[in-house]
Design a protein around this motif. Sequence first.
Motif, PDB file in Angstrom:
ATOM      1  N   LEU A  28      16.417   2.418   0.498  1.00  0.00           N
ATOM      2  CA  LEU A  28      16.636   1.358   1.416  1.00  0.00           C
ATOM      3  C   LEU A  28      17.175   2.157   2.860  1.00  0.00           C
ATOM      4  CD1 LEU A  28      18.828  -0.852  -0.822  1.00  0.00           C
ATOM      5  CD2 LEU A  28      16.842  -1.837   0.457  1.00  0.00           C
ATOM      6  N   ALA A  29      17.694   3.120   2.749  1.00  0.00           N
ATOM      7  CA  ALA A  29      18.016   3.756   4.047  1.00  0.00           C
ATOM      8  C   ALA A  29      16.597   4.336   4.891  1.00  0.00           C
ATOM      9  CB  ALA A  29      18.721   5.054   3.841  1.00  0.00           C
ATOM     10  N   GLU A  30      15.634   4.507   4.049  1.00  0.00           N
ATOM     11  CA  GLU A  30      14.301   4.733   4.497  1.00  0.00           C
ATOM     12  C   GLU A  30      13.461   3.711   4.955  1.00  0.00           C
ATOM     13  OE1 GLU A  30      13.190   7.764   5.547  1.00  0.00           O
ATOM     14  OE2 GLU A  30      15.131   8.606   4.620  1.00  0.00           O
ATOM     15  N   GLY A  31      14.039   2.358   4.823  1.00  0.00           N
ATOM     16  CA  GLY A  31      13.383   1.126   5.261  1.00  0.00           C
ATOM     17  C   GLY A  31      12.569   0.598   4.131  1.00  0.00           C
ATOM     18  N   VAL A  32      12.718   1.090   2.764  1.00  0.00           N
ATOM     19  CA  VAL A  32      11.761   0.462   1.813  1.00  0.00           C
ATOM     20  C   VAL A  32      12.636  -0.947   1.335  1.00  0.00           C
ATOM     21  CG1 VAL A  32      11.124   0.976  -0.601  1.00  0.00           C
ATOM     22  CG2 VAL A  32      11.152   2.857   1.016  1.00  0.00           C
ATOM     23  N   ARG A  33      11.701  -1.863   0.876  1.00  0.00           N
ATOM     24  CA  ARG A  33      12.310  -3.009   0.313  1.00  0.00           C
ATOM     25  C   ARG A  33      12.407  -2.754  -1.289  1.00  0.00           C
ATOM     26  NH1 ARG A  33       7.714  -5.020   3.184  1.00  0.00           N
ATOM     27  NH2 ARG A  33       6.413  -4.965   1.228  1.00  0.00           N
ATOM     28  N   VAL A  34      13.697  -2.878  -1.682  1.00  0.00           N
ATOM     29  CA  VAL A  34      13.841  -2.650  -3.201  1.00  0.00           C
ATOM     30  C   VAL A  34      14.107  -3.773  -4.106  1.00  0.00           C
ATOM     31  CG1 VAL A  34      15.327  -0.935  -4.418  1.00  0.00           C
ATOM     32  CG2 VAL A  34      14.518  -0.415  -2.231  1.00  0.00           C
ATOM     33  N   ALA A  35      13.685  -3.603  -5.244  1.00  0.00           N
ATOM     34  CA  ALA A  35      13.866  -4.597  -6.274  1.00  0.00           C
ATOM     35  C   ALA A  35      14.852  -3.779  -7.220  1.00  0.00           C
ATOM     36  CB  ALA A  35      12.953  -4.998  -7.097  1.00  0.00           C
ATOM     37  N   LEU A  36      16.081  -4.136  -7.521  1.00  0.00           N
ATOM     38  CA  LEU A  36      16.881  -3.590  -8.541  1.00  0.00           C
ATOM     39  C   LEU A  36      16.822  -4.232  -9.542  1.00  0.00           C
ATOM     40  CD1 LEU A  36      18.231  -3.535  -5.427  1.00  0.00           C
ATOM     41  CD2 LEU A  36      19.898  -1.891  -6.487  1.00  0.00           C
ATOM     42  N   GLY A  53      19.709  -3.196   3.933  1.00  0.00           N
ATOM     43  CA  GLY A  53      18.348  -3.661   4.109  1.00  0.00           C
ATOM     44  C   GLY A  53      17.853  -4.618   3.056  1.00  0.00           C
ATOM     45  N   GLU A  54      16.726  -4.853   2.760  1.00  0.00           N
ATOM     46  CA  GLU A  54      16.084  -5.714   2.239  1.00  0.00           C
ATOM     47  C   GLU A  54      15.963  -5.661   0.824  1.00  0.00           C
ATOM     48  OE1 GLU A  54      12.016  -8.877   2.318  1.00  0.00           O
ATOM     49  OE2 GLU A  54      12.184  -6.995   3.695  1.00  0.00           O
ATOM     50  N   HIS A  55      16.789  -6.378   0.086  1.00  0.00           N
ATOM     51  CA  HIS A  55      16.633  -5.945  -1.522  1.00  0.00           C
ATOM     52  C   HIS A  55      16.847  -7.098  -2.286  1.00  0.00           C
ATOM     53  CE1 HIS A  55      20.941  -5.641  -0.397  1.00  0.00           C
ATOM     54  NE2 HIS A  55      21.164  -6.107  -1.632  1.00  0.00           N
ATOM     55  N   VAL A  56      16.410  -7.118  -3.482  1.00  0.00           N
ATOM     56  CA  VAL A  56      16.544  -8.327  -4.571  1.00  0.00           C
ATOM     57  C   VAL A  56      17.200  -7.637  -5.789  1.00  0.00           C
ATOM     58  CG1 VAL A  56      14.983  -9.856  -3.434  1.00  0.00           C
ATOM     59  CG2 VAL A  56      14.387  -8.445  -5.222  1.00  0.00           C
ATOM     60  N   THR A  57      17.684  -8.332  -6.632  1.00  0.00           N
ATOM     61  CA  THR A  57      18.195  -7.980  -8.105  1.00  0.00           C
ATOM     62  C   THR A  57      17.557  -8.982  -8.901  1.00  0.00           C
ATOM     63  OG1 THR A  57      20.204  -9.212  -8.128  1.00  0.00           O
ATOM     64  CG2 THR A  57      20.339  -7.090  -7.144  1.00  0.00           C
ATOM     65  N   ARG A  70       8.122 -10.673 -16.951  1.00  0.00           N
ATOM     66  CA  ARG A  70       8.673 -11.635 -16.258  1.00  0.00           C
ATOM     67  C   ARG A  70       9.351 -10.767 -14.946  1.00  0.00           C
ATOM     68  NH1 ARG A  70      13.624 -12.130 -15.009  1.00  0.00           N
ATOM     69  NH2 ARG A  70      14.437 -11.067 -16.904  1.00  0.00           N
ATOM     70  N   LEU A  71       9.983  -9.647 -15.174  1.00  0.00           N
ATOM     71  CA  LEU A  71      10.468  -8.898 -14.164  1.00  0.00           C
ATOM     72  C   LEU A  71       9.411  -8.522 -12.996  1.00  0.00           C
ATOM     73  CD1 LEU A  71      12.342  -6.875 -12.742  1.00  0.00           C
ATOM     74  CD2 LEU A  71      11.722  -5.078 -14.679  1.00  0.00           C
ATOM     75  N   HIS A  72       8.316  -8.132 -13.475  1.00  0.00           N
ATOM     76  CA  HIS A  72       7.266  -7.776 -12.437  1.00  0.00           C
ATOM     77  C   HIS A  72       6.777  -9.046 -11.926  1.00  0.00           C
ATOM     78  CE1 HIS A  72       2.832  -6.835 -11.586  1.00  0.00           C
ATOM     79  NE2 HIS A  72       3.427  -5.811 -11.112  1.00  0.00           N
ATOM     80  N   ALA A  73       6.492 -10.122 -12.452  1.00  0.00           N
ATOM     81  CA  ALA A  73       5.994 -11.148 -11.691  1.00  0.00           C
ATOM     82  C   ALA A  73       7.342 -11.750 -10.534  1.00  0.00           C
ATOM     83  CB  ALA A  73       5.723 -12.287 -12.915  1.00  0.00           C
ATOM     84  N   GLU A  74       8.280 -11.718 -11.163  1.00  0.00           N
ATOM     85  CA  GLU A  74       9.314 -12.119  -9.923  1.00  0.00           C
ATOM     86  C   GLU A  74       9.542 -11.101  -8.960  1.00  0.00           C
ATOM     87  OE1 GLU A  74      14.093 -13.407  -9.933  1.00  0.00           O
ATOM     88  OE2 GLU A  74      12.915 -13.215 -11.874  1.00  0.00           O
ATOM     89  N   ASP A  77       6.451 -11.660  -6.662  1.00  0.00           N
ATOM     90  CA  ASP A  77       6.880 -13.060  -5.950  1.00  0.00           C
ATOM     91  C   ASP A  77       7.831 -12.990  -4.808  1.00  0.00           C
ATOM     92  OD1 ASP A  77       6.657 -16.174  -5.672  1.00  0.00           O
ATOM     93  OD2 ASP A  77       8.444 -15.976  -6.255  1.00  0.00           O
ATOM     94  N   ARG A  78       8.768 -12.070  -4.782  1.00  0.00           N
ATOM     95  CA  ARG A  78       9.953 -12.101  -3.952  1.00  0.00           C
ATOM     96  C   ARG A  78       9.834 -11.043  -2.773  1.00  0.00           C
ATOM     97  NH1 ARG A  78      15.471 -12.416  -7.377  1.00  0.00           N
ATOM     98  NH2 ARG A  78      16.371 -12.380  -5.470  1.00  0.00           N
ATOM     99  N   LEU A  79       9.189  -9.995  -3.317  1.00  0.00           N
ATOM    100  CA  LEU A  79       9.027  -8.800  -2.222  1.00  0.00           C
ATOM    101  C   LEU A  79       7.562  -8.222  -2.254  1.00  0.00           C
ATOM    102  CD1 LEU A  79      11.970  -6.249  -3.100  1.00  0.00           C
ATOM    103  CD2 LEU A  79      11.842  -7.855  -1.299  1.00  0.00           C
ATOM    104  N   GLY A  80       6.640  -8.646  -3.202  1.00  0.00           N
ATOM    105  CA  GLY A  80       5.384  -7.963  -3.252  1.00  0.00           C
ATOM    106  C   GLY A  80       5.238  -6.835  -4.388  1.00  0.00           C
ATOM    107  N   ALA A  81       3.878  -6.728  -4.541  1.00  0.00           N
ATOM    108  CA  ALA A  81       3.687  -5.559  -5.430  1.00  0.00           C
ATOM    109  C   ALA A  81       4.099  -4.351  -5.357  1.00  0.00           C
ATOM    110  CB  ALA A  81       2.025  -5.459  -5.856  1.00  0.00           C
ATOM    111  N   PRO A  82       5.178  -3.653  -6.552  1.00  0.00           N
ATOM    112  CA  PRO A  82       5.749  -2.382  -6.293  1.00  0.00           C
ATOM    113  C   PRO A  82       4.728  -1.246  -5.983  1.00  0.00           C
ATOM    114  CG  PRO A  82       6.607  -3.560  -8.122  1.00  0.00           C
ATOM    115  CD  PRO A  82       5.380  -4.305  -7.797  1.00  0.00           C
ATOM    116  N   GLU A  83       5.010  -0.786  -4.703  1.00  0.00           N
ATOM    117  CA  GLU A  83       4.135   0.324  -4.619  1.00  0.00           C
ATOM    118  C   GLU A  83       4.760   1.702  -5.094  1.00  0.00           C
ATOM    119  OE1 GLU A  83       2.536  -0.486  -0.148  1.00  0.00           O
ATOM    120  OE2 GLU A  83       4.512  -1.091  -0.806  1.00  0.00           O
TER     121      GLU A  83
END
Length: 263
Positions: A28-36, A53-57, A70-74, A77-83
């Motif tokens: 997050l400190a590097e500007g990454v959008r993070v799903a936890l 920063g931008e994050h979701v749980t 389900r986790l991957h789909a959510e 949907d909320r942040l985009g495909a994990p890179e």
Amino acid sequence: MDLGIAGRTALVTGADSGIGLASARALLAEGVRVALTDLDAAALAEAARDLPGEHVTVAADLTAPADVARLHAEVVDRLGAPEILVHAAGTTGATGAFHDIDEEGWRTTLDTDFLAAVRVVRAVVGGMREAGWGRIVLLASEDGVQPYPDELPYCAAKAALLNLAKGLSKAYGPEGVLVNSVSPAFIATPMTDVMMRQRAQERGTGFEEAVAGFLAEERPGIALRRRGEAAEVAAVVAFLCSERASFVNGSDYRVDAGSVATV
């Protein structure tokens, strides 16, 4: 140092505490959008409450294939495909003498500490291949190459993770998806806190005395004579997720203060 990953999307497992949470914070400190993600929704939300920063749980059970889907789909949907994937989820699992650990102990430990990684990587790697860019970091352990007799299911699972990371690096490196592992030793996390409280109770000592005794008796190779900090591991994880690690693939980075005795 600019790691060159601002705007990327990451999924971090085991993120309600310890190395997973510290890795999420570093990204997050590097500007990454993070799903936890982690198992307990309430603990996860509390852990993420003050993160910048931008994050979701997204709470999920990584031992359940349908829940991983389900986790991957959510997350998509909320942040985009994990890179970026940082897989830090795990548990000590079944412990004790080999002859006392039953098949269920082995099964549940391997399911949580190894097969969960397989499931999550399978969920995210397709999107990374399609994008032609990805970073996968699997959290292993010193135990993967330096097994301890009272933790053999955990040790076997971590050895399997090391092999998985190496194999994945060969399979997907040519497509721009770089895969590495990080092997910490005796980091100050809730998992080692439990170990040290149990040791203190068994020996009738205080917590700090238990830590000092464990270092002296069980981990003499740790030259710094202390537990590591989760942020010290997360710094290496963040580097491996970055553009700065663009020629690092199939490597295992030890963050163990010298605990592993071999070269």
